[in-house]
Design a protein around this motif. Sequence first.
Motif, PDB file in Angstrom:
ATOM      1  N   LEU A 103       0.831  -1.201   0.000  1.00  0.00           N
ATOM      2  CA  LEU A 103       0.000   0.000   0.000  1.00  0.00           C
ATOM      3  C   LEU A 103       0.867   1.253   0.000  1.00  0.00           C
ATOM      4  O   LEU A 103       0.521   2.269  -0.595  1.00  0.00           O
ATOM      5  CB  LEU A 103      -0.920   0.003   1.222  1.00  0.00           C
ATOM      6  N   PHE A 104       2.014   1.158   0.722  1.00  0.00           N
ATOM      7  CA  PHE A 104       2.862   2.336   0.831  1.00  0.00           C
ATOM      8  C   PHE A 104       3.866   2.443  -0.300  1.00  0.00           C
ATOM      9  O   PHE A 104       4.378   3.516  -0.574  1.00  0.00           O
ATOM     10  CB  PHE A 104       3.638   2.299   2.146  1.00  0.00           C
ATOM     11  N   ALA A 105       4.155   1.297  -0.937  1.00  0.00           N
ATOM     12  CA  ALA A 105       5.298   1.259  -1.851  1.00  0.00           C
ATOM     13  C   ALA A 105       5.148   2.261  -2.979  1.00  0.00           C
ATOM     14  O   ALA A 105       6.073   3.014  -3.275  1.00  0.00           O
ATOM     15  CB  ALA A 105       5.467  -0.153  -2.405  1.00  0.00           C
ATOM     16  N   GLU A 106       3.968   2.306  -3.565  1.00  0.00           N
ATOM     17  CA  GLU A 106       3.836   3.146  -4.753  1.00  0.00           C
ATOM     18  C   GLU A 106       3.925   4.637  -4.428  1.00  0.00           C
ATOM     19  O   GLU A 106       4.744   5.340  -5.017  1.00  0.00           O
ATOM     20  CB  GLU A 106       2.547   2.824  -5.494  1.00  0.00           C
ATOM     21  N   PRO A 107       3.128   5.136  -3.464  1.00  0.00           N
ATOM     22  CA  PRO A 107       3.297   6.555  -3.144  1.00  0.00           C
ATOM     23  C   PRO A 107       4.695   6.885  -2.644  1.00  0.00           C
ATOM     24  O   PRO A 107       5.243   7.945  -2.969  1.00  0.00           O
ATOM     25  CB  PRO A 107       2.255   6.805  -2.048  1.00  0.00           C
ATOM     26  N   LEU A 108       5.285   5.933  -1.905  1.00  0.00           N
ATOM     27  CA  LEU A 108       6.626   6.151  -1.380  1.00  0.00           C
ATOM     28  C   LEU A 108       7.618   6.334  -2.514  1.00  0.00           C
ATOM     29  O   LEU A 108       8.373   7.313  -2.568  1.00  0.00           O
ATOM     30  CB  LEU A 108       7.014   4.936  -0.537  1.00  0.00           C
TER      31      LEU A 108
ATOM     32  N   HIS B 191      25.584  16.797  -3.021  1.00  0.00           N
ATOM     33  CA  HIS B 191      24.367  16.397  -3.726  1.00  0.00           C
ATOM     34  C   HIS B 191      23.136  16.601  -2.856  1.00  0.00           C
ATOM     35  O   HIS B 191      22.114  17.097  -3.307  1.00  0.00           O
ATOM     36  CB  HIS B 191      24.451  14.916  -4.118  1.00  0.00           C
ATOM     37  N   LEU B 192      23.279  16.207  -1.595  1.00  0.00           N
ATOM     38  CA  LEU B 192      22.144  16.348  -0.675  1.00  0.00           C
ATOM     39  C   LEU B 192      21.772  17.820  -0.531  1.00  0.00           C
ATOM     40  O   LEU B 192      20.594  18.191  -0.622  1.00  0.00           O
ATOM     41  CB  LEU B 192      22.512  15.742   0.680  1.00  0.00           C
ATOM     42  N   ALA B 193      22.807  18.656  -0.344  1.00  0.00           N
ATOM     43  CA  ALA B 193      22.530  20.077  -0.160  1.00  0.00           C
ATOM     44  C   ALA B 193      21.862  20.660  -1.396  1.00  0.00           C
ATOM     45  O   ALA B 193      20.899  21.433  -1.296  1.00  0.00           O
ATOM     46  CB  ALA B 193      23.829  20.808   0.143  1.00  0.00           C
ATOM     47  N   GLN B 194      22.360  20.267  -2.576  1.00  0.00           N
ATOM     48  CA  GLN B 194      21.763  20.777  -3.807  1.00  0.00           C
ATOM     49  C   GLN B 194      20.309  20.356  -3.923  1.00  0.00           C
ATOM     50  O   GLN B 194      19.432  21.160  -4.223  1.00  0.00           O
ATOM     51  CB  GLN B 194      22.532  20.236  -5.007  1.00  0.00           C
ATOM     52  N   ALA B 195      20.077  19.071  -3.647  1.00  0.00           N
ATOM     53  CA  ALA B 195      18.711  18.568  -3.754  1.00  0.00           C
ATOM     54  C   ALA B 195      17.791  19.308  -2.796  1.00  0.00           C
ATOM     55  O   ALA B 195      16.659  19.645  -3.131  1.00  0.00           O
ATOM     56  CB  ALA B 195      18.679  17.077  -3.446  1.00  0.00           C
ATOM     57  N   MET B 196      18.342  19.596  -1.598  1.00  0.00           N
ATOM     58  CA  MET B 196      17.490  20.238  -0.611  1.00  0.00           C
ATOM     59  C   MET B 196      17.205  21.675  -0.974  1.00  0.00           C
ATOM     60  O   MET B 196      16.107  22.176  -0.778  1.00  0.00           O
ATOM     61  CB  MET B 196      18.147  20.169   0.760  1.00  0.00           C
ATOM     62  N   SER B 197      18.211  22.362  -1.530  1.00  0.00           N
ATOM     63  CA  SER B 197      17.964  23.764  -1.838  1.00  0.00           C
ATOM     64  C   SER B 197      17.090  23.908  -3.065  1.00  0.00           C
ATOM     65  O   SER B 197      16.427  24.920  -3.234  1.00  0.00           O
ATOM     66  CB  SER B 197      19.292  24.493  -2.022  1.00  0.00           C
ATOM     67  N   SER B 204       8.803  15.598   2.015  1.00  0.00           N
ATOM     68  CA  SER B 204       8.612  14.255   2.546  1.00  0.00           C
ATOM     69  C   SER B 204       9.756  13.356   2.116  1.00  0.00           C
ATOM     70  O   SER B 204      10.236  12.527   2.882  1.00  0.00           O
ATOM     71  CB  SER B 204       7.279  13.685   2.073  1.00  0.00           C
ATOM     72  N   ALA B 205      10.221  13.546   0.866  1.00  0.00           N
ATOM     73  CA  ALA B 205      11.308  12.705   0.377  1.00  0.00           C
ATOM     74  C   ALA B 205      12.550  12.896   1.233  1.00  0.00           C
ATOM     75  O   ALA B 205      13.184  11.935   1.663  1.00  0.00           O
ATOM     76  CB  ALA B 205      11.609  13.043  -1.086  1.00  0.00           C
ATOM     77  N   VAL B 206      12.878  14.170   1.498  1.00  0.00           N
ATOM     78  CA  VAL B 206      14.068  14.455   2.295  1.00  0.00           C
ATOM     79  C   VAL B 206      13.916  13.866   3.684  1.00  0.00           C
ATOM     80  O   VAL B 206      14.847  13.271   4.238  1.00  0.00           O
ATOM     81  CB  VAL B 206      14.300  15.981   2.355  1.00  0.00           C
ATOM     82  N   ALA B 207      12.697  13.979   4.245  1.00  0.00           N
ATOM     83  CA  ALA B 207      12.482  13.432   5.576  1.00  0.00           C
ATOM     84  C   ALA B 207      12.669  11.923   5.573  1.00  0.00           C
ATOM     85  O   ALA B 207      13.265  11.363   6.497  1.00  0.00           O
ATOM     86  CB  ALA B 207      11.087  13.793   6.071  1.00  0.00           C
ATOM     87  N   ASN B 275      11.484  20.786  10.950  1.00  0.00           N
ATOM     88  CA  ASN B 275      11.134  19.613  10.153  1.00  0.00           C
ATOM     89  C   ASN B 275      11.202  18.355  10.991  1.00  0.00           C
ATOM     90  O   ASN B 275      11.714  18.352  12.111  1.00  0.00           O
ATOM     91  CB  ASN B 275      12.065  19.503   8.972  1.00  0.00           C
ATOM     92  N   ALA B 276      10.698  17.267  10.426  1.00  0.00           N
ATOM     93  CA  ALA B 276      10.539  16.035  11.198  1.00  0.00           C
ATOM     94  C   ALA B 276      11.877  15.496  11.693  1.00  0.00           C
ATOM     95  O   ALA B 276      11.994  15.081  12.842  1.00  0.00           O
ATOM     96  CB  ALA B 276       9.840  14.988  10.340  1.00  0.00           C
ATOM     97  N   VAL B 277      12.894  15.512  10.825  1.00  0.00           N
ATOM     98  CA  VAL B 277      14.158  14.884  11.217  1.00  0.00           C
ATOM     99  C   VAL B 277      14.822  15.659  12.344  1.00  0.00           C
ATOM    100  O   VAL B 277      15.304  15.085  13.323  1.00  0.00           O
ATOM    101  CB  VAL B 277      15.097  14.766  10.000  1.00  0.00           C
ATOM    102  N   GLY B 278      14.808  17.004  12.238  1.00  0.00           N
ATOM    103  CA  GLY B 278      15.395  17.804  13.308  1.00  0.00           C
ATOM    104  C   GLY B 278      14.682  17.585  14.621  1.00  0.00           C
ATOM    105  O   GLY B 278      15.308  17.423  15.672  1.00  0.00           O
ATOM    106  N   GLN B 279      13.343  17.509  14.539  1.00  0.00           N
ATOM    107  CA  GLN B 279      12.588  17.289  15.769  1.00  0.00           C
ATOM    108  C   GLN B 279      12.874  15.921  16.349  1.00  0.00           C
ATOM    109  O   GLN B 279      13.001  15.773  17.569  1.00  0.00           O
ATOM    110  CB  GLN B 279      11.099  17.443  15.493  1.00  0.00           C
ATOM    111  N   ALA B 280      13.002  14.927  15.450  1.00  0.00           N
ATOM    112  CA  ALA B 280      13.302  13.577  15.944  1.00  0.00           C
ATOM    113  C   ALA B 280      14.665  13.560  16.629  1.00  0.00           C
ATOM    114  O   ALA B 280      14.823  12.973  17.702  1.00  0.00           O
ATOM    115  CB  ALA B 280      13.279  12.580  14.790  1.00  0.00           C
TER     116      ALA B 280
END
Lengths: 160, 488, 106
Positions: A103-108, B191-197, B204-207, B275-280
Amino acid sequence: MNLHLFLLCLLLAFGLLSVMARSLLLAGISLAAASVSLTLVLFEMNAPWAGVFELSVCAGLITVLFVSTVSVVRREEQFIAENRLRFYSLPFFLAVFGMAFWLFAEPLTRALVPAVPPQVQINVGTTLWQLRWGDLLGQLCVFVAGALAINAFFRNKNNA
Amino acid sequence: MVTSLPYFAFIAVPALAALACPFAARIKPRYADILANTALAVGLLTALSFIPEIAKPLTLQAWNMGTGLSVFNNDVFSLLMLITVYMVALCTAFYSIFHEMPDGRRGVWNALILVCAAAMCGVAAARDFFTLYVFVEVTAVASYALIAFEDRRESTEGALKYFFLTAPASTFIVLGVALLMLYTGGTSFGHLAQAMSSSGAGDSAVAIILGVMACGFMVKAGLVPFHGWTPDAYQSAPAPVSALLSGVVTKAAGVYALIRIALALRVIYPAHAANAVGQALMFFGALSIVIGALGAVYQRDFKRMLAFSSISQVGYIVLAAGAGTPLALAGALFHLFNHATFKTALFLNSAAVEKQTGTTDMRKLGGLEARMPWTALTSNIAILSTAGIPPLSGFWSKLIIIVALWKAGLQSYAAIAIFASVLTLAYFILMQSRVFFGKTPEHLAKVSEARAGMLLPPILLAAVMIAIGFYFPLLFSNLVEPAAKAFL
Amino acid sequence: MLENMLPNLYLNWFFAALLVFSGIYCMLVSRNLLRLIIGVELLSKAAILALVACGQAMGNLGLAQSIAITMIVLEVVVVAVGLGLVVRAYRQTGSVDMWKFDRLKG
């Protein structure tokens, strides 16, 4: 595509067998079989170099090491009373997890694929030697560390 | 002028010395000690000589965006890590001259310490998450061997726990690297910094990417939900190795990467970690501070108590890194260095106590101040510094962290940090009174002070703590502020 | 081109996740140290599969393969040292049962 799916299933089946097998020898051999299937998957994905390494190192070397360790400890391992039911119920839990993950794979995966511009293809040798020689240095270090570690574990009887 | 550090030499020289060590030991066992100490001392002096050159050009980028051919990076943080690694490794190697072991094993022992140091330099030098992971794994392999070096059941048990709890963590790091590669087309910090900026939709992807990776590194750093292996490994390792493990190995293997991740977060979340990662990171850091300190109160073993204290102090570093303001990051780096000095001194002193009295069980110890005055003195200084008593170095780093948290609007976390610092003082006073103060029990009446050579590393480290404490205003304007500015 | 690769990516990641689950399940359930090593092995197989799948999807298999090769080399050394630890534990205690290792307690 179908071949790919078949090979992945083979990989998973051998992986499951290696967890569920009662005999550790069988588990080690099915782990080797899983390695061989992974090699085939890698070849099918056009990654022959990684495949060759996987075949020679994982399927070859690790199996030899594992089987020899099993033969050293063989007498004792049968005395460990383990609840086999836990191992046999792995497919059930795996199925539950698989459905949940599907269920998560595709949106992920959709979230994670940006519009990366098509990359310049650089072959493995150039990448490894010119762009990632830090990793090669790390590989040398890990060989040194591994050799020293094995030496530290098994040479002390002679010297102590 | 931006000087490039000769990282290749920093990694290759100890590695080559490690190769030579077993052969040197074959000629004469003591040659291995000499070789290891010389290699590490030369490395430390070389690294120290780069301080003026790195600190002066304030334009130095803390975040090298370049994705060119160079494999290694070059900033204040790496240099600080390098100095810490060499300092602690040198103390360990020097101390182990006096550590008893069969002569035939000295070569391998020193070689393992050298390989460990080389690998940690690799971690400090890496500018790419995968290279970092490679060296983290080399460090881990060397640490397994060092923990299980002595032929005791407890040591093997500690090493096995370390192995089986951190091996899955490696997988999560690699999965994170794979996602990073998929998302940005490369694996370097740049690369990470570039992607983030540049990412619009990528929150969500970065998180996900950083979250998966941070999970792995948190296990390796021994933060609280994943701290199962830490006390066992520290307690069961040979005494000098505990100092190495607590002083730098967990930092190189986990905390360093977590701070790098926090630095990456700064690129898109400049003010504070929204953001989520910093809070975690902040959450797990604060959790480690509290649980580590509470756990330490109940320990009966000297080394185990120090291990829980390490968990707590690592929590401070990660909490500050998660907060992510320049001042907090500077505080995290400063505390990382300070923690290396005082925890190394304490573990080496615990080793001296173990050697002279034959136990680290605090119920059997007591009144050692009269018998081992220098050990007691250096322990006291280190303890007061850890607990954050002015004017010692630990006070300043904790102060920076707390002020930074307060300024960032994270008052509750600042309160936790202050509260835990009181708790730190409490359990250390408990330890003091059990080990050093009070009446000397009869079975300890004949205990004598450790040899002068064993006292030297703790005394030097205590001197560093006092010196940093007194010269702090100078250091602040010359080193910490530039470092904080470089993170801007 | 990228869109063609995506179904493959889902599939590979799905199987990698299943392998990760099997490996962790194995490590959680078993008391036998050798089975724990099997779990570690399965985890690293999943990592290799995931790495190469990502490399294929983003179109730079060279990078992915060079990373995977390093990963495989690391894996063999780590597993060898782990097996060494297991054999050492066996020599000291005469058992490979994890429950026999309970000397360290707070």
